[in-house]
Motif scaffolding. Structure first.
Motif, short mmCIF file in Angstrom:
data_model
loop_
_atom_site.label_atom_id
_atom_site.label_comp_id
_atom_site.label_asym_id
_atom_site.label_seq_id
_atom_site.Cartn_x
_atom_site.Cartn_y
_atom_site.Cartn_z
N MET A 1 0.81 -1.10 0.04
CA MET A 1 0.07 -0.04 -0.08
C MET A 1 0.84 1.38 0.01
O MET A 1 0.78 2.13 -0.80
CB MET A 1 -0.95 -0.16 1.17
CG MET A 1 -1.95 -1.14 1.20
SD MET A 1 -2.80 -1.06 2.86
CE MET A 1 -4.12 -2.07 2.50
N TYR A 2 2.03 1.05 1.01
CA TYR A 2 2.60 2.48 0.94
C TYR A 2 3.44 2.76 -0.43
O TYR A 2 3.49 3.88 -0.79
CB TYR A 2 4.05 2.12 2.04
CG TYR A 2 4.64 3.04 2.20
CD1 TYR A 2 4.47 4.18 2.87
CD2 TYR A 2 6.17 3.05 1.78
CE1 TYR A 2 5.41 5.17 3.19
CE2 TYR A 2 7.18 3.93 1.79
CZ TYR A 2 6.82 5.25 2.62
OH TYR A 2 7.82 6.34 2.84
N HIS A 3 4.05 1.61 -0.85
CA HIS A 3 4.59 2.08 -2.34
C HIS A 3 3.74 2.43 -3.35
O HIS A 3 4.10 3.42 -4.22
CB HIS A 3 5.49 0.89 -2.48
CG HIS A 3 6.70 0.54 -1.69
ND1 HIS A 3 7.98 1.56 -1.74
CD2 HIS A 3 6.99 -0.16 -0.75
CE1 HIS A 3 8.62 1.38 -0.91
NE2 HIS A 3 8.22 0.10 -0.13
N ALA A 4 2.47 1.79 -3.29
CA ALA A 4 1.51 2.10 -4.61
C ALA A 4 1.16 3.61 -4.16
O ALA A 4 0.93 4.18 -5.37
CB ALA A 4 0.20 1.09 -4.16
N VAL A 5 0.84 4.03 -3.02
CA VAL A 5 0.63 5.31 -2.61
C VAL A 5 1.64 6.39 -3.26
O VAL A 5 1.13 7.28 -3.97
CB VAL A 5 0.31 5.62 -1.27
CG1 VAL A 5 0.08 7.34 -0.94
CG2 VAL A 5 -1.07 4.84 -0.75
#
Ligand code: SF4
Length: 400
Positions: free
Chosen positions: A224-228
């Protein structure tokens, strides 16, 4: 850098089950509290400058955080800002931020905030997925968040930041990105994303401590962190700190002052500040804060912040010393703070501030983390790599 002033609003309509910030739901104290905070603001404006080493140049920043500043009558918030601005002599190029909650924000409030001098809003949207908002115990739903966001822009603010939370049970990567796409389409150019933390003493802790399988697994949270970050960067909203992304020029100047190790004032119950190498906090107690302002005297603040004695004496009912940093402590803290930012450590600045070569002081730690692929050196700068971001805490602790 200019002066940096944090003002705490300790009131919320309801306590969110994951939150461990200091706030209370009894707003009957609000009027007295804001008056007391104005007294404190005037005191620091008169006397605090002798302890503030950041006030030489550059723009000022003021940040009204919480709690939920928008849940008390706007007249109280605006009057306090006016006191802060007039007593400190805040410059016209200052960044003045107010945290607001979609459930207690309106276009009328927005116009009043704008008129009193706020020029930046930080809105706690957290998610645009109604199930996620329900899990988080938030007072707004996605529709309410979007209405509040429109009201923010319609009331004249152009610099609006949105907070999002990742790692919430039931949340998906696609859901987060859909929410971000919506707010970016509406004009948001600054986003802060925080991973849900299960803090001891909160209802979430009681709920999840024996049910960790219900929480989002760490690898999904990292996805999620990297996608954001990737999604926002694709929209020109570039990551500039571990949890923050902004269009160029819209980075939060106030928070950047923290990561730069600058001095900052703190006003209000529960507020934390840093002056004259002393980290100090206000006691988490609105009643004691209101009743103890008589103890805010020059002599008592000298005993807390002055370096004449070995001890830092608390100011009764009001302030206490969290830690007093030596030059060595500040040198150790420098990489810890700077590695949060995308610019990272500036080795020439380090030499200027501390008179030592970064490469000499941290040779082994630096080499170890470069070899692991967590840090990269480029010219005068050393920063976390994409894979280093997943181990940021471990890397930063290595320097302490
Ligand atoms: S609104 Fe913000 S400060 Fe208040 S309880 Fe919820 S998370 Fe905490």
């Amino acid at each position: 850098m200019g002066r940096h002033i944090y003002v705490h609003n300790p009131f919320c309509v309801r306590k969110c089950p994951y939150c461990d910030f200091y706030s209370i739901t009894d707003r009957s104290y609000a009027e007295k509290y804001y008056k007391a905070a104005a007294v404190e603001a005037r005191f620091w404006a008169d006397y605090g400058k002798r302890y503030d080493s950041s006030s030489d140049d550059g723009p000022d920043t003021v940040y009204f955080g919480g709690g939920t500043p928008s849940c008390v009558p706007e007249g109280l918030v605006c009057a306090l800002l006016e006191t802060v601005v007039s007593s400190f002599g805040i410059g016209s190029d200052a960044e003045i931020t107010l945290e607001v909650n979609p459930a207690s924000f309106s276009i009328e409030k927005g116009k009043a905030y704008k008129k009193s001098g706020f020029n930046r809003l930080s809105m706690g949207i957290q998610s645009l997925d109604d199930d996620v908002l329900k899990t988080l115990g938030r007072l707004h739903d996605s529709k309410g968040a979007l209405i509040a966001l429109d009201a923010a822009f319609d009331s004249g603010f152009t610099n609006v930041s949105a907070d999002f939370i990742t790692g919430v049970p039931g949340q998906t990567v696609d859901g987060i990105i859909a929410g971000l796409r919506t707010i970016v389409d509406k004009g948001i150019r600054h986003v802060s994303t925080y991973s849900l933390m299960i803090e001891e003493g909160t209802p979430f802790f009681a709920k999840y401590k024996d049910n960790i399988e219900e929480l989002v697994p760490p690898e999904t949270e990292r996805a999620m962190y990297h996608a954001v970050r990737g999604f926002l960067a694709g929209k020109g909203i570039m990551p500039y700190e571990i949890s923050n992304s902004a269009a160029p020029g819209l980075e939060s100047r106030h928070n950047t002052a923290y990561w730069d190790g600058r001095d900052y004032y703190a006003i209000g119950a529960g507020a934390h500040g840093f002056l004259n190498s002393v980290r100090f906090g206000h006691y988490d107690d609105v009643g004691s804060y209101i009743d103890s302002l008589d103890f805010l005297t020059e002599a008592n603040v000298d005993a807390l912040l002055g370096h004449a004695g070995e001890t830092a004496d608390p100011v009764e009912g009001l302030l206490y010393c969290e830690e007093r940093l030596s030059l060595e402590d500040r040198m150790r803290e420098y990489p810890f703070l700077k590695l949060r930012t995308s610019k990272g450590i500036d080795i020439s600045e380090f030499k200027e501030r501390f008179g030592s070569d970064f490469g000499d002081v941290y040779k082994d730690v630096l080499q170890k983390n470069i070899n692991k692929g967590y840090l990269k050196a480029e010219g005068q700068r050393i920063f976390l790599t994409e894979s280093g971001l997943d181990f940021a805490n471990l890397v930063m602790e290595d320097f302490l």
